[in-house]
Design a protein around this motif. Sequence first.
Motif, PDB file in Angstrom:
ATOM      1  N   MET A 225     -18.773  25.055  45.102  1.00 38.78           N
ATOM      2  CA  MET A 225     -19.018  25.462  43.719  1.00 38.78           C
ATOM      3  C   MET A 225     -18.184  24.647  42.742  1.00 38.78           C
ATOM      4  N   ILE A 226     -16.976  24.304  43.133  1.00 43.02           N
ATOM      5  CA  ILE A 226     -16.123  23.473  42.276  1.00 43.02           C
ATOM      6  C   ILE A 226     -16.667  22.050  42.204  1.00 43.02           C
ATOM      7  N   ASP A 227     -17.021  21.491  43.351  1.00 49.87           N
ATOM      8  CA  ASP A 227     -17.483  20.103  43.396  1.00 49.87           C
ATOM      9  C   ASP A 227     -18.771  19.886  42.617  1.00 49.87           C
ATOM     10  N   TYR A 228     -19.687  20.849  42.689  1.00 50.73           N
ATOM     11  CA  TYR A 228     -20.988  20.690  42.039  1.00 50.73           C
ATOM     12  C   TYR A 228     -21.071  21.402  40.691  1.00 50.73           C
ATOM     13  N   HIS A 229     -20.001  22.026  40.253  1.00 49.75           N
ATOM     14  CA  HIS A 229     -19.962  22.735  38.963  1.00 49.75           C
ATOM     15  C   HIS A 229     -21.115  23.732  38.857  1.00 49.75           C
ATOM     16  N   LEU A 230     -21.285  24.543  39.891  1.00 48.81           N
ATOM     17  CA  LEU A 230     -22.366  25.522  39.898  1.00 48.81           C
ATOM     18  C   LEU A 230     -22.027  26.691  38.985  1.00 48.81           C
ATOM     19  N   CYS A 231     -22.976  27.071  38.169  1.00 49.00           N
ATOM     20  CA  CYS A 231     -22.803  28.196  37.248  1.00 49.00           C
ATOM     21  C   CYS A 231     -23.448  29.451  37.826  1.00 49.00           C
ATOM     22  N   LEU A 232     -23.239  29.666  39.098  1.00 49.55           N
ATOM     23  CA  LEU A 232     -23.792  30.820  39.796  1.00 49.55           C
ATOM     24  C   LEU A 232     -22.643  31.622  40.378  1.00 49.55           C
ATOM     25  N   PRO A 233     -22.826  32.926  40.542  1.00 46.63           N
ATOM     26  CA  PRO A 233     -21.785  33.703  41.212  1.00 46.63           C
ATOM     27  C   PRO A 233     -21.701  33.317  42.701  1.00 46.63           C
ATOM     28  N   GLN A 234     -20.518  33.481  43.276  1.00 46.95           N
ATOM     29  CA  GLN A 234     -20.361  33.154  44.693  1.00 46.95           C
ATOM     30  C   GLN A 234     -21.272  33.997  45.565  1.00 46.95           C
ATOM     31  N   SER A 235     -21.538  35.216  45.155  1.00 44.28           N
ATOM     32  CA  SER A 235     -22.388  36.087  45.960  1.00 44.28           C
ATOM     33  C   SER A 235     -23.803  35.533  46.088  1.00 44.28           C
ATOM     34  N   VAL A 236     -24.300  34.886  45.047  1.00 43.39           N
ATOM     35  CA  VAL A 236     -25.641  34.293  45.097  1.00 43.39           C
ATOM     36  C   VAL A 236     -25.665  33.118  46.071  1.00 43.39           C
TER      37      VAL A 236
ATOM     38  N   LEU B  72     -31.588  22.700  65.283  1.00 40.08           N
ATOM     39  CA  LEU B  72     -31.313  23.394  64.019  1.00 40.08           C
ATOM     40  C   LEU B  72     -29.830  23.331  63.659  1.00 40.08           C
ATOM     41  N   LEU B  73     -28.966  23.455  64.657  1.00 45.93           N
ATOM     42  CA  LEU B  73     -27.528  23.354  64.408  1.00 45.93           C
ATOM     43  C   LEU B  73     -27.149  21.949  63.952  1.00 45.93           C
ATOM     44  N   PHE B  74     -27.758  20.952  64.564  1.00 45.26           N
ATOM     45  CA  PHE B  74     -27.486  19.575  64.172  1.00 45.26           C
ATOM     46  C   PHE B  74     -27.900  19.344  62.716  1.00 45.26           C
ATOM     47  N   LYS B  75     -29.103  19.798  62.362  1.00 43.42           N
ATOM     48  CA  LYS B  75     -29.579  19.638  60.988  1.00 43.42           C
ATOM     49  C   LYS B  75     -28.716  20.423  60.003  1.00 43.42           C
ATOM     50  N   GLY B  76     -28.291  21.621  60.401  1.00 44.65           N
ATOM     51  CA  GLY B  76     -27.425  22.415  59.539  1.00 44.65           C
ATOM     52  C   GLY B  76     -26.078  21.768  59.325  1.00 44.65           C
ATOM     53  N   ARG B  77     -25.552  21.150  60.385  1.00 43.06           N
ATOM     54  CA  ARG B  77     -24.262  20.464  60.263  1.00 43.06           C
ATOM     55  C   ARG B  77     -24.383  19.224  59.374  1.00 43.06           C
ATOM     56  N   ILE B  78     -25.502  18.520  59.501  1.00 37.40           N
ATOM     57  CA  ILE B  78     -25.740  17.351  58.640  1.00 37.40           C
ATOM     58  C   ILE B  78     -25.815  17.789  57.175  1.00 37.40           C
ATOM     59  N   GLU B  79     -26.545  18.876  56.916  1.00 36.73           N
ATOM     60  CA  GLU B  79     -26.630  19.398  55.547  1.00 36.73           C
ATOM     61  C   GLU B  79     -25.248  19.783  55.032  1.00 36.73           C
ATOM     62  N   PHE B  80     -24.447  20.397  55.909  1.00 40.93           N
ATOM     63  CA  PHE B  80     -23.103  20.788  55.494  1.00 40.93           C
ATOM     64  C   PHE B  80     -22.265  19.566  55.136  1.00 40.93           C
ATOM     65  N   GLU B  81     -22.292  18.548  55.975  1.00 39.34           N
ATOM     66  CA  GLU B  81     -21.507  17.342  55.709  1.00 39.34           C
ATOM     67  C   GLU B  81     -21.929  16.682  54.401  1.00 39.34           C
ATOM     68  N   GLU B  82     -23.241  16.581  54.183  1.00 44.13           N
ATOM     69  CA  GLU B  82     -23.727  15.950  52.955  1.00 44.13           C
ATOM     70  C   GLU B  82     -23.327  16.759  51.725  1.00 44.13           C
ATOM     71  N   THR B  83     -23.357  18.081  51.847  1.00 45.90           N
ATOM     72  CA  THR B  83     -23.004  18.930  50.715  1.00 45.90           C
ATOM     73  C   THR B  83     -21.498  18.920  50.476  1.00 45.90           C
ATOM     74  N   TYR B  84     -20.727  19.090  51.536  1.00 41.54           N
ATOM     75  CA  TYR B  84     -19.277  19.195  51.393  1.00 41.54           C
ATOM     76  C   TYR B  84     -18.642  17.879  50.952  1.00 41.54           C
ATOM     77  N   ASN B  85     -19.169  16.766  51.430  1.00 44.66           N
ATOM     78  CA  ASN B  85     -18.623  15.463  51.057  1.00 44.66           C
ATOM     79  C   ASN B  85     -19.183  14.946  49.740  1.00 44.66           C
ATOM     80  N   VAL B  86     -19.983  15.759  49.059  1.00 47.62           N
ATOM     81  CA  VAL B  86     -20.591  15.451  47.760  1.00 47.62           C
ATOM     82  C   VAL B  86     -21.440  14.182  47.855  1.00 47.62           C
ATOM     83  N   TRP B  87     -22.224  14.098  48.907  1.00 48.44           N
ATOM     84  CA  TRP B  87     -23.178  13.004  49.064  1.00 48.44           C
ATOM     85  C   TRP B  87     -24.525  13.384  48.468  1.00 48.44           C
ATOM     86  N   LYS B  88     -24.659  14.619  48.043  1.00 46.73           N
ATOM     87  CA  LYS B  88     -25.882  15.084  47.392  1.00 46.73           C
ATOM     88  C   LYS B  88     -25.662  15.085  45.890  1.00 46.73           C
TER      89      LYS B  88
END
Length: 118
Positions: A37-48, A72-88
């Motif tokens: 949420m910090i990296d992407y400046h999301l204006c949504l509540p954490q619960s959402v 599915l786990l492999f794809k989920g991990r790839i999505e996590f890495e791309e999101t967490y490393n701000v590659w998206k």
Amino acid sequence: MPLVQPLVTKSSASLADARTRAIHLYRLWQKSVPQIMIDYHLCLPQSVVRSKIREHFEKNRYVSDPRTIDVLLFKGRIEFEETYNVWKQYSHVLRYFDANEQDPQPTKFFDKFIEGRV
């Protein structure tokens, strides 16, 4: 900003092992919500954000083939890495939240006629 370690692909020995790995990935996603949420400046509540992550995991809850779960786990991990490393981009992250927020489309002829889409 710390980077996530590269993923080493591995296969689950059993369904219980796959389930353990899925729970680990789910917890990893949930723990990283504040940083995302910090990296992407999301204006949504954490619960959402947390409920959307849970929704994506619940969608594949009843998959019982360990090889399918591994993919599915492999794809989920790839999505996590791309999101967490701000590659998206910001728009890529918001696309997860826009999918179900659209107005329902009318299905009957009369509803379409009222909408002016006949």
